[in-house]
Every structure is written in structure tokens, then in C-alpha cells.
Design an enzyme around this catalytic site. Structure first.
Site, PDB file in Angstrom:
ATOM      1  N   LEU A  43       0.738  -1.108  -0.088  1.00 33.75           N
ATOM      2  CA  LEU A  43      -0.073  -0.013  -0.020  1.00 33.75           C
ATOM      3  C   LEU A  43       0.787   1.233   0.095  1.00 33.75           C
ATOM      4  CD1 LEU A  43      -2.998   1.296   0.351  1.00 33.75           C
ATOM      5  CD2 LEU A  43      -2.370   1.390   2.922  1.00 33.75           C
ATOM      6  N   GLY A  58       2.529   7.420   3.079  1.00 33.04           N
ATOM      7  CA  GLY A  58       2.472   6.646   3.882  1.00 33.04           C
ATOM      8  C   GLY A  58       1.046   6.720   4.776  1.00 33.04           C
ATOM      9  N   SER A  59       1.105   7.773   5.821  1.00 28.60           N
ATOM     10  CA  SER A  59      -0.129   7.800   6.539  1.00 28.60           C
ATOM     11  C   SER A  59      -1.272   8.350   5.513  1.00 28.60           C
ATOM     12  CB  SER A  59      -0.046   8.943   7.481  1.00 28.60           C
ATOM     13  OG  SER A  59       1.102   8.739   8.465  1.00 28.60           O
ATOM     14  N   GLN A  67      16.776  -0.215  30.946  1.00 32.15           N
ATOM     15  CA  GLN A  67      17.328   0.771  32.246  1.00 32.15           C
ATOM     16  C   GLN A  67      17.527  -0.170  33.368  1.00 32.15           C
ATOM     17  OE1 GLN A  67      17.808   3.955  31.752  1.00 32.15           O
ATOM     18  NE2 GLN A  67      18.589   4.402  34.060  1.00 32.15           N
ATOM     19  N   GLU A 114       1.751  -0.204   9.717  1.00 32.28           N
ATOM     20  CA  GLU A 114       0.139  -0.256   9.983  1.00 32.28           C
ATOM     21  C   GLU A 114      -0.516   0.755  10.432  1.00 32.28           C
ATOM     22  OE1 GLU A 114      -1.369  -4.085  10.024  1.00 32.28           O
ATOM     23  OE2 GLU A 114       0.496  -5.297   9.771  1.00 32.28           O
TER      24      GLU A 114
END
Ligand code: FAD
Length: 380
Positions: free
Chosen positions: A125, A131-132, A336, A363
Site C-alpha cells: 500500500l 504513508g499515512s 534501564q 500499519e
């Protein structure tokens, strides 16, 4: 954590755990450092029924529910996020798209190969500039008699080079118009279809991420998935399922990081006592365990709804958003707790730390999940 889940879910989880311990764990750092994608491993996963987990048995799948599916992804990711990611992309994106929107003929042709692990799936896609904002794609499919000509490049595609069967969403209408994209299945070996540049990544390095290039790639109309113009709508539905698997991936990474930190905190002594005696450490462990439990509830809620074919957009986005942010927080705290050793490749937490970040990006980023959740919440 136990749900109403039955013996079957436990057995499936145990099988995945044993497989990961035996066939993945010994190679995790080598694959990571050399960016090796262990293609053959997925054939073994296929033999165990993990390459078509929710595919009905009539198409060669395992016919299990989404609850078992997320259990498998989580167990594998607790050992190696990369393998979890590849397994998730294969099952819920490529295979999931054909299962949901393929014709009977397409399902019969492709699902048995995908579910058995004979063929590896890819799903395209995303593009370099979209992208977004995937609706603004540039890759086009132009009708040519009873064929289509696909031209353009998909970026960041899991198995972009090694995938045998790819689902690609291409623009078939004018830019920025409604219903302007259509989905197609393209087989490796089709003229004009090739893999491109492989990304050199921060984490998930054993999962192949690469370009898929379509250069005047001509395919028959019989390769079209569903209706012309329905591709973007299909992609969003597929991503609902995919996001639940990224939540499971996040959960596995977080559980793996917590298990390592928990053990180390009991073994490592400073000031003549285990560091787990210090509240500064034990409170971190308490937060990690609590957030993981909450993430698991959201993930299982979404998986349960998906199994019952209930609307899941809101629950999938919530699970993906929360679990992925938890994975990053837990992996960070795990490093940590390990102190300087956590910063080395001698212990597993630095890899969990690097792998976890993908979960807030792939995704749909955390910001995009919040847009989806806000939209759903505002609907009332
Ligand atoms: C390892 C990996 C595997 C992947 N596998 C696949 C795959 O198999 N198939 C596939 O199609 N894609 C795949 N992707 C692509 C992935 O889905 C995209 O990277 C993701 O959707 C984000 O798009 P982008 O990278 O273009 O970021 P951008 O969309 O450019 O976003 C950049 C930043 O802007 C923010 N942003 C964008 N729009 C908004 C907005 N409206 N409001 C607030 N903030 C916003 C984002 O949240 C982000 O922080 C993969 C990516 C990776 C890293």
C-alpha cells in the site's frame, strides 16, 4: 493471563513457544546483525499451520480464530520481533486480503499455497511519498482491454523481494477522488514486477523490508480483487485485522523484555542485595506488568470481536495504539534495569528496545491510530 480461551489456545501457544525456543532463539542475534531474512523458516511455520492460521480448512488453512492467531504472534515475538512481524504481515495483510476480498476462484488458487508456507505473501500500500496519506498514491493501474498495466513503486514492503504472491493497491482513478484505488494479486515472476532496494533498519532487521517495483506490469483482469475502485476501502478493512496483529507483536516484545528484566533484577546484586529489592526497580516492574496486562486485555478484546465478525475499527486501533506504546515503554525500562549490560548485544533487551519502535509506526502510526479512535469516539 487466562481468558475464556480453551485448551486449544493453550496448546497452540505452547507449540509456538516451543518452536520459537528451538528454531528461532539460537539464531536471533546472528540474523539481526547480518540482516538475514530466514526464508526457509516460514516453510516450517507453514507445516505447523501458522502461515494460514485463520484460513478455513477448505482452503488449506488451520481454521483457527483470531484469539489463537494473536497468541501465536505474541509467543513468537517474545523471542524475535522480526519473525513475529513477518508472520503477521503474511497472515493478516496478504493472506487476509485475499481471504476477505478474493473471489472463490482466487481463494482456491492462492490460499492453499499461502497457508502451507509454500508461498510467502507481501502486501503493498505504502509509497515513498504516501504513508499515512495512503489515499494519495502514485502507483497506477490502467485498463488495457481485459488486462491492467501497473506502473509505480511501493516502499517499505515486508517481503518486497522474497514475497511470492503480492497484493498491491494501485490508483485506478483521478488523484484525490473517491473510490480511486483497486487491489490486485500479482505473482512473483510476472514480467515487469521486481523487488527493489532493501532497507537497512534500526530494528526488525531479520524481517525483509523492501521496494516492490511495477514497470508496465501487465496482468489479466482476473487478478483484480473485488470491485474496481474498492481498493482503499478494502485496505482499511485489512488494516483493522492487521493492527490487532501488531498489538500482539507489541505484546510479545513487551512480555519478552519484562521476562528478561525480571530475571536479571533478581540476579544482579548491588549494595549487597538484588536490585529487585530497590523500590526504584520493583516499581518499574510493577508498571511494566500492569501495562502489559492492560494491553493484553485490549488486544484480546479486539481479537474476540474480529473472531465474531463484529465491527472492530475502534478496538483494533485502541489495541494497536496502546500495546505499541507499552512495548516501547517496557523495552526502554528493561534496558534501564539492565544498566550498562542492557546497552550491549550480550543481553536480549537492546534488541527488544530497537524492535519495539516499529510497532508505533507500521500499519498506521500512533498519531494515525489516535485520529481513528477520535473519529470513532466522536461518532458516539
Ligand atoms: C519495518 C516496516 C515494515 C512495513 N511493512 C509494510 C508493508 O508490508 N506494506 C505496506 O504497505 N507498508 C509497510 N510499511 C509502511 C508503514 O505502514 C508506514 O511507514 C507507516 O504507515 C507510516 O507512513 P510513513 O512512513 O510514510 O510516515 P508519514 O506518513 O510520512 O508520517 C510521518 C510522521 O507524521 C505523522 N503524521 C502524518 N499524518 C499525520 C496527521 N494527519 N496527523 C498527525 N500526524 C501525522 C506520522 O504519525 C509520523 O509521525 C512498513 C514500514 C516499516 C518501517
Amino acid at each position: 493471563m487466562e481468558f475464556a480461551s480453551d485448551e486449544l489456545t493453550k496448546q497452540v501457544g505452547q507449540t509456538a513457544r516451543q518452536f520459537a525456543a528451538q528454531h528461532i532463539k539460537p539464531h536471533v542475534m546472528e540474523w539481526d546483525e547480518t540482516q538475514t531474512f530466514p526464508h526457509e523458516l516460514f516453510k516450517q511455520l507453514g507445516q505447523l499451520g501458522m502461515m494460514g492460521v485463520v484460513v478455513p480448512e477448505e482452503y488449506g488453512g488451520s481454521g483457527l480464530s483470531y484469539i489463537e492467531y494473536v497468541t501465536i504472534i505474541s509467543e513468537i515475538a517474545a523471542v524475535c520481533g522480526s519473525i513475529g512481524l513477518s508472520l503477521a504481515a503474511h497472515n493478516s495483510l496478504c493472506t487476509g486480503h485475499i481471504l476477505a476480498f478474493g473471489s472463490e476462484q482466487q481463494k482456491k488458487k492462492y490460499l492453499p499455497r499461502l497457508a502451507s508456507g509454500e508461498a510467502l505473501g507481501a502486501w503493498g500500500l505504502t509509497e515513498a511519498n504516501t504513508g499515512s496519506d495512503a489515499g494519495n498514491m502514485r502507483c497506477t493501474a490502467v485498463k488495457d482491454g481485459d488486462h491492467w498495466m501497473i506502473s509505480g513503486t511501493k516502499n517499505w514492503i515486508t517481503h518486497g523481494i522474497s514475497g511470492d504472491i503480492a497484493v498491491v493497491v494501485a490508483r485506478t482513478g483521478e488523484p484525490r477522488t473517491k473510490n480511486n484505488a483497486t487491489a490486485f494479486v500479482v505473482e512473483r515472476g510476472t514480467k515487469g514486477f521486481s523487488g527493489g532496494k532493501k532497507e537497512n533498519k534500526l530494528g526488525m532487521r531479520a524481517s525483509e523490508t523492501a521496494e516492490m517495483i511495477f514497470d508496465h506490469c501487465r496482468i489479466p483482469d482476473s487478478q483484480r480483487l473485488g470491485d474496481e475502485g474498492d481498493g482503499f476501502h478494502q485496505a482499511l478493512a485489512v488494516l483493522d485485522g492487521g493492527r490487532i496483529s501488531i498489538a500482539a507483536l507489541s505484546l510479545g516484545i513487551a512480555k519478552g523484555a519484562l521476562a528478561a528484566a525480571l530475571q536479571y533484577s533478581k540476579e544482579r546484586h548491588q549494595f549487597d542485595q538484588p536490585i529487585s529489592n530497590f523500590q526504584g526497580i520493583s516499581f518499574k516492574l510493577a508498571d511494566m506488568a500492569t501495562e502489559i496486562a492492560a494491553a493484553e486485555l485490549l488486544t484480546m478484546q479486539a481479537a474476540d470481536r474480529k473472531s465474531k465478525h463484529l465491527p472492530v475499527t475502534r478496538e483494533a486501533a485502541m489495541a494497536k495504539y496502546y500495546a505499541s506504546e507499552v512495548a516501547v515503554r517496557v523495552a526502554t525500562d528493561a534496558v534501564q534495569i539492565f544498566g550498562g549490560y542492557g546497552y550491549t548485544k550480550d543481553f536480549p533487551v537492546e534488541k527488544f528496545y530497537r524492535d519495539s519502535k516499529l510497532c508505533t509506526i507500521g500499519e498506521g502510526t500512533s498519531e494515525i491510530q489516535k485520529i481513528v479512535i477520535a473519529r470513532e469516539v466522536l461518532k458516539g
